[in-house]
Design a protein around this motif. Sequence first.
Motif, mmCIF file in Angstrom:
data_model
loop_
_atom_site.group_PDB
_atom_site.id
_atom_site.type_symbol
_atom_site.label_atom_id
_atom_site.label_comp_id
_atom_site.label_asym_id
_atom_site.label_seq_id
_atom_site.Cartn_x
_atom_site.Cartn_y
_atom_site.Cartn_z
ATOM 1 N N PHE A 109 0.863 -1.181 0.000
ATOM 2 C CA PHE A 109 0.000 0.000 0.000
ATOM 3 C C PHE A 109 0.895 1.224 0.000
ATOM 4 C CE2 PHE A 109 -3.262 2.703 2.327
ATOM 5 C CZ PHE A 109 -4.209 2.677 1.312
ATOM 6 N N GLU A 110 0.718 2.103 -0.972
ATOM 7 C CA GLU A 110 1.551 3.303 -1.088
ATOM 8 C C GLU A 110 0.721 4.544 -0.805
ATOM 9 O OE1 GLU A 110 3.527 3.242 -4.877
ATOM 10 O OE2 GLU A 110 4.615 1.412 -4.359
ATOM 11 N N LEU A 111 1.357 5.520 -0.165
ATOM 12 C CA LEU A 111 0.674 6.759 0.192
ATOM 13 C C LEU A 111 1.423 7.967 -0.334
ATOM 14 C CD1 LEU A 111 0.669 4.830 3.083
ATOM 15 C CD2 LEU A 111 -1.292 6.326 3.238
ATOM 16 N N LYS A 112 0.663 8.960 -0.746
ATOM 17 C CA LYS A 112 1.220 10.245 -1.168
ATOM 18 C C LYS A 112 0.442 11.328 -0.428
ATOM 19 C CE LYS A 112 2.939 8.864 -5.642
ATOM 20 N NZ LYS A 112 4.307 8.799 -5.195
ATOM 21 N N ALA A 113 1.175 12.150 0.317
ATOM 22 C CA ALA A 113 0.551 13.238 1.079
ATOM 23 C C ALA A 113 0.913 14.569 0.433
ATOM 24 C CB ALA A 113 1.017 13.201 2.526
ATOM 25 N N ARG A 114 -0.098 15.443 0.333
ATOM 26 C CA ARG A 114 0.083 16.749 -0.297
ATOM 27 C C ARG A 114 -0.547 17.809 0.591
ATOM 28 N NH1 ARG A 114 2.177 15.680 -5.215
ATOM 29 N NH2 ARG A 114 1.799 17.717 -6.101
ATOM 30 N N ASP A 115 -0.001 19.018 0.512
ATOM 31 C CA ASP A 115 -0.522 20.110 1.342
ATOM 32 C C ASP A 115 -1.661 20.839 0.625
ATOM 33 O OD1 ASP A 115 0.700 21.884 -0.480
ATOM 34 O OD2 ASP A 115 2.411 22.260 0.838
ATOM 35 N N LEU A 127 3.940 -2.567 3.871
ATOM 36 C CA LEU A 127 3.777 -3.955 3.459
ATOM 37 C C LEU A 127 2.989 -4.659 4.550
ATOM 38 C CD1 LEU A 127 4.430 -6.359 1.589
ATOM 39 C CD2 LEU A 127 6.442 -6.749 3.029
ATOM 40 N N PHE A 128 1.862 -5.226 4.153
ATOM 41 C CA PHE A 128 1.031 -6.000 5.075
ATOM 42 C C PHE A 128 1.202 -7.475 4.746
ATOM 43 C CE2 PHE A 128 -1.628 -2.072 4.409
ATOM 44 C CZ PHE A 128 -1.216 -1.446 5.568
ATOM 45 N N ILE A 129 1.381 -8.277 5.756
ATOM 46 C CA ILE A 129 1.516 -9.726 5.582
ATOM 47 C C ILE A 129 0.263 -10.356 6.169
ATOM 48 C CG2 ILE A 129 2.883 -11.772 6.152
ATOM 49 C CD1 ILE A 129 5.254 -9.723 6.597
#
Length: 133
Positions: A109-115, A127-129
Amino acid sequence: MTDSRWVGRSYETAPFEVTEQSIRDYMAAVGDRRDEDQLVAPPTYAMVYGFDAYWQLWTDQEVALDVAHLVHGEQRFTFQRPVRPGDRIRTTGRLTAINSRGDMELVTFELKARDAEDHPVSDGTALFIIRKP
Protein backbone atom coordinates in the motif's frame (compact mmCIF):
# COMPACT_ATOMS: atom_id res chain seq x y z
CA MET A 1 -6.89 -14.77 -1.01
CA THR A 2 -7.47 -11.11 -1.84
CA ASP A 3 -8.45 -10.68 -5.48
CA SER A 4 -5.64 -9.01 -7.45
CA ARG A 5 -8.20 -7.07 -9.51
CA TRP A 6 -8.17 -4.56 -6.61
CA VAL A 7 -4.58 -3.55 -7.36
CA GLY A 8 -4.76 0.13 -8.31
CA ARG A 9 -7.69 0.93 -6.03
CA SER A 10 -7.15 4.22 -4.21
CA TYR A 11 -8.46 6.02 -1.15
CA GLU A 12 -8.28 9.71 -0.31
CA THR A 13 -8.47 11.29 3.13
CA ALA A 14 -10.19 14.50 4.03
CA PRO A 15 -7.72 17.33 4.72
CA PHE A 16 -6.04 16.83 8.09
CA GLU A 17 -5.16 19.99 9.99
CA VAL A 18 -1.87 19.66 11.82
CA THR A 19 -1.94 21.40 15.19
CA GLU A 20 0.77 22.08 17.72
CA GLN A 21 -1.24 20.08 20.25
CA SER A 22 -1.57 17.04 17.98
CA ILE A 23 2.19 17.03 17.36
CA ARG A 24 2.96 17.41 21.08
CA ASP A 25 0.44 14.68 21.99
CA TYR A 26 2.02 12.37 19.43
CA MET A 27 5.52 13.17 20.68
CA ALA A 28 4.46 12.43 24.26
CA ALA A 29 2.88 9.12 23.20
CA VAL A 30 6.08 7.94 21.49
CA GLY A 31 8.43 9.29 24.18
CA ASP A 32 9.92 12.09 22.07
CA ARG A 33 10.90 14.70 24.65
CA ARG A 34 12.71 17.25 22.51
CA ASP A 35 11.65 20.85 22.87
CA GLU A 36 12.05 23.14 19.88
CA ASP A 37 11.24 26.73 19.14
CA GLN A 38 10.15 25.80 15.61
CA LEU A 39 8.00 22.71 16.22
CA VAL A 40 8.40 20.04 13.52
CA ALA A 41 6.48 16.77 13.53
CA PRO A 42 8.57 13.62 13.96
CA PRO A 43 8.77 11.42 10.83
CA THR A 44 6.38 8.75 12.09
CA TYR A 45 3.70 11.43 12.58
CA ALA A 46 2.93 10.67 8.92
CA MET A 47 0.81 7.81 10.28
CA VAL A 48 -1.41 10.37 12.01
CA TYR A 49 -2.36 12.35 8.91
CA GLY A 50 -2.36 9.25 6.69
CA PHE A 51 -4.21 6.86 8.98
CA ASP A 52 -7.63 7.32 7.39
CA ALA A 53 -6.28 6.01 4.06
CA TYR A 54 -5.20 2.79 5.81
CA TRP A 55 -8.54 2.59 7.59
CA GLN A 56 -10.43 2.93 4.31
CA LEU A 57 -8.45 0.01 2.85
CA TRP A 58 -8.83 -2.17 5.94
CA THR A 59 -12.61 -1.62 6.06
CA ASP A 60 -13.27 -1.82 2.30
CA GLN A 61 -15.77 -4.69 2.09
CA GLU A 62 -15.14 -5.23 -1.61
CA VAL A 63 -11.39 -5.70 -1.17
CA ALA A 64 -12.07 -7.71 2.01
CA LEU A 65 -8.55 -7.95 3.44
CA ASP A 66 -8.37 -10.56 6.17
CA VAL A 67 -7.38 -8.02 8.83
CA ALA A 68 -7.77 -10.61 11.60
CA HIS A 69 -4.63 -12.28 10.23
CA LEU A 70 -2.83 -9.11 9.09
CA VAL A 71 0.59 -8.10 10.38
CA HIS A 72 2.11 -4.72 9.51
CA GLY A 73 5.42 -6.02 8.17
CA GLU A 74 7.24 -2.96 6.89
CA GLN A 75 6.87 0.81 6.68
CA ARG A 76 8.94 3.42 4.83
CA PHE A 77 8.54 7.17 4.52
CA THR A 78 10.25 9.78 2.40
CA PHE A 79 9.72 13.47 3.01
CA GLN A 80 9.75 16.39 0.63
CA ARG A 81 9.46 18.90 3.49
CA PRO A 82 8.93 19.09 7.26
CA VAL A 83 5.41 18.95 8.70
CA ARG A 84 4.50 21.88 10.94
CA PRO A 85 1.46 23.21 12.82
CA GLY A 86 -0.98 24.87 10.42
CA ASP A 87 -0.39 22.42 7.58
CA ARG A 88 -3.50 20.95 5.97
CA ILE A 89 -2.57 17.60 4.51
CA ARG A 90 -4.57 15.14 2.46
CA THR A 91 -3.28 11.68 1.76
CA THR A 92 -4.03 9.34 -1.10
CA GLY A 93 -3.41 5.66 -0.51
CA ARG A 94 -3.19 3.18 -3.36
CA LEU A 95 -3.14 -0.60 -3.29
CA THR A 96 -0.14 -1.37 -5.54
CA ALA A 97 0.48 -5.10 -5.20
CA ILE A 98 -1.02 -8.35 -3.93
CA ASN A 99 1.31 -11.35 -4.07
CA SER A 100 1.29 -14.85 -2.61
CA ARG A 101 4.30 -16.45 -1.00
CA GLY A 102 3.71 -19.84 0.57
CA ASP A 103 0.86 -19.55 3.06
CA MET A 104 1.12 -15.77 3.14
CA GLU A 105 -0.29 -12.92 1.13
CA LEU A 106 1.85 -9.79 0.74
CA VAL A 107 -0.11 -6.58 0.21
CA THR A 108 1.67 -3.34 -0.70
CA PHE A 109 0.00 0.00 0.00
CA GLU A 110 1.55 3.30 -1.09
CA LEU A 111 0.67 6.76 0.19
CA LYS A 112 1.22 10.24 -1.17
CA ALA A 113 0.55 13.24 1.08
CA ARG A 114 0.08 16.75 -0.30
CA ASP A 115 -0.52 20.11 1.34
CA ALA A 116 -3.30 22.63 0.71
CA GLU A 117 -1.35 24.12 -2.21
CA ASP A 118 -1.04 20.59 -3.71
CA HIS A 119 2.71 20.43 -3.02
CA PRO A 120 4.15 17.05 -2.02
CA VAL A 121 4.75 16.53 1.70
CA SER A 122 5.62 12.85 2.09
CA ASP A 123 5.36 9.44 0.49
CA GLY A 124 5.03 6.14 2.26
CA THR A 125 4.97 2.45 1.53
CA ALA A 126 3.53 -0.21 3.81
CA LEU A 127 3.78 -3.96 3.46
CA PHE A 128 1.03 -6.00 5.08
CA ILE A 129 1.52 -9.73 5.58
CA ILE A 130 -1.64 -11.79 5.80
CA ARG A 131 -1.26 -15.36 6.99
CA LYS A 132 -3.77 -17.71 5.45
CA PRO A 133 -5.79 -19.47 8.19
